[in-house]
Design a protein around this motif. Structure first.
Motif: not given
Ligand SMILES: [Zn+2]
Ligand SMILES: [Zn+2]
Length: 424
Positions: A277-282, A309-322
């Motif tokens: 969504g638009a509000q969530d910049a990486l 980093m927290e946000r990045l790791i949250l997104v990566l885990t959410g996508q099954g990456v890592g």
């Protein structure tokens, strides 16, 4: 009563820390591809660094910064961000003396007194880059290309990424733009939140950052910074966009994007995942050509970005990456009986010297329990039983396949290394 951690200050436990290590390693590799070198900065700075650099009227300094006097009354702050520190260090150590562009990256904790929530803690971690010493719009585009490259290297698929980009002009343009914003918002002042009513006087640009729905709605139709640029800034922005086109980076111009820190000039950008969504910049960043002067140094243009980093790791885990397996020990040594303890201790040292990650039990577990631990923690179990010991041998069990082989104690490290490398 048991001592507990401070609200908003989170432990990163081993089961998560290895993902952080993998992400950090990837970040370092990509930073190096673009010629960046690491700088490690203190977490404590003079509070003045941020009130002058980031800006007294920003949310970050005004409401969120941890400020405290030291024992002699010097006003200190836990750094809420790192750009001001990087520029301070650049000036303090005369890094400009080498000439050309100085490219620096950092990784580390930052501190902001915010309401803790998922992916946002009071101690949070940022990765970021700063390129100092050039006004070239190609450098703005390169920094953005680096940000894109990072996300691709982390397997965040490119089709889901999008830059929002804007130019907020130089210090000559700023007063005109502030005036335009003031005259636009003034008739609607009653509809603004109390903070924005104050901002209207202090710094109307900050109204554009406000997250209150009423303020956001008004901000949507506010005058655009890009309509108040001098010819130089207009030219610069046009060039940045043309380089982005040339690099094939997907972007939209976002006239409400101003970023929450006062030091920004000209280019500002955010990289978002469309899925979030638009509000969530990486990550976000931009140019800060006046920051060095704000800190008392010689004029030094700069451009960079920072991401959480927290946000990045949250997104990566959410996508099954890592989600790949947490790294295992190569070998877990299982001595059977007291006789086997001494050879096991010796063997452990030899295994480690041979470069194998190895461990054993130190709390007197049963054979069954030790094998269970081995199955969870290691790729191989190395069993030293009475039968093996009389023949100076050890049994190596592959814990994935269940296959066993027997080797002489002397050659165990070498043989295990061979097995470990082949199955990597
Ligand atoms: Zn300008
Ligand atoms: Zn507001």
């Amino acid at each position: 009563m048991r001592v507990e951690s401070v609200r908003g200050m989170r432990d990163i436990l081993p089961e998560e820390a290895w993902v952080w290590q993998a992400v950090e390693e990837m970040l370092r590799q990509v930073f190096a591809l673009y010629g960046y070198e690491e700088i490690r900065l203190p977490v404590v700075e003079r509070a003045e660094l941020f009130s002058r650099g980031v800006g007294e009227t920003t949310e970050v300094v005004h409401k969120e910064m941890y400020v405290f006097p030291d024992r002699k009354g010097l006003e200190l702050a836990l750094r809420p961000e790192a750009t001001a520190s990087v520029v301070r260090a650049y000036l303090e150590h005369g890094l400009y003396a080498k000439g050309g562009v100085t490219k620096l990256y950092y990784l580390g904790p930052m501190f902001r007194y915010e309401k803790p929530q998922m992916g946002r803690q009071r101690q949070f971690h940022q990765y970021g880059v700063e390129a100092l010493g050039s006004l070239d719009p190609a450098l703005d585009a390169e920094v953005m290309a680096l940000a894109w490259h990072l996300m691709e290297a982390l397997e965040l698929r490119g089709e889901h990424l999008l830059f929002r980009v804007n130019s907020i002009g130089c210090r000559e343009d700023r007063p005109k733009y502030r005036e335009a914003l003031r005259s636009y918002f003034a008739p609607h002042a009653a509809g603004l939140c109390p903070d924005c009513q104050r901002r209207l006087e202090e710094n109307p640009l900050r109204i554009l950052d406000c997250k209150e729905p009423a303020c956001r709605e008004l901000a949507g139709a506010a005058p655009r910074a890009t309509d108040h640029l001098c010819p130089g800034c207009k030219e610069h922005f046009g060039q940045v966009l043309s380089f982005l086109d040339a690099l094939g980076l997907v972007y939209v111009e976002d006239p409400t994007l101003v970023r929450g820190l006062d030091y920004y000039t000209r280019t500002v950008f955010e990289l978002a995942s469309r899925e979030l969504g638009a509000q969530d910049a990486l990550l976000g960043g931009g140019r800060y050509d006046d920051l060095a002067e704000l800190l008392g140094g010689a004029p030094t243009p700069g451009v960079g970005f920072a991401g959480g980093m927290e946000r990045l790791i949250l997104v990566l885990t959410g996508q099954g990456v890592g989600a790949q397996e947490r790294p295992l020990l190569d070998v877990y040594v299982v001595p059977i009986g007291g006789e086997a303890k001494r050879p096991a201790v010796e063997l452990l040292t030899r295994l480690r010297k041979a470069g194998l990650a190895a461990d054993m039990d130190y709390v007197g577990r049963s054979l069954r329990k030790m094998m269970e631990i081995a199955g969870k923690r290691a790729r191989y179990a190395l069993i030293l039983g009475p039968d093996e010991l009389v023949r100076d041998q050890a049994t190596v069990k592959n814990l994935a396949t269940g296959e066993s082989q027997t080797f002489s104690l002397a050659e165990v490290p070498e043989r295990l290394r061979g097995l470990a490398e082949r199955s990597c």
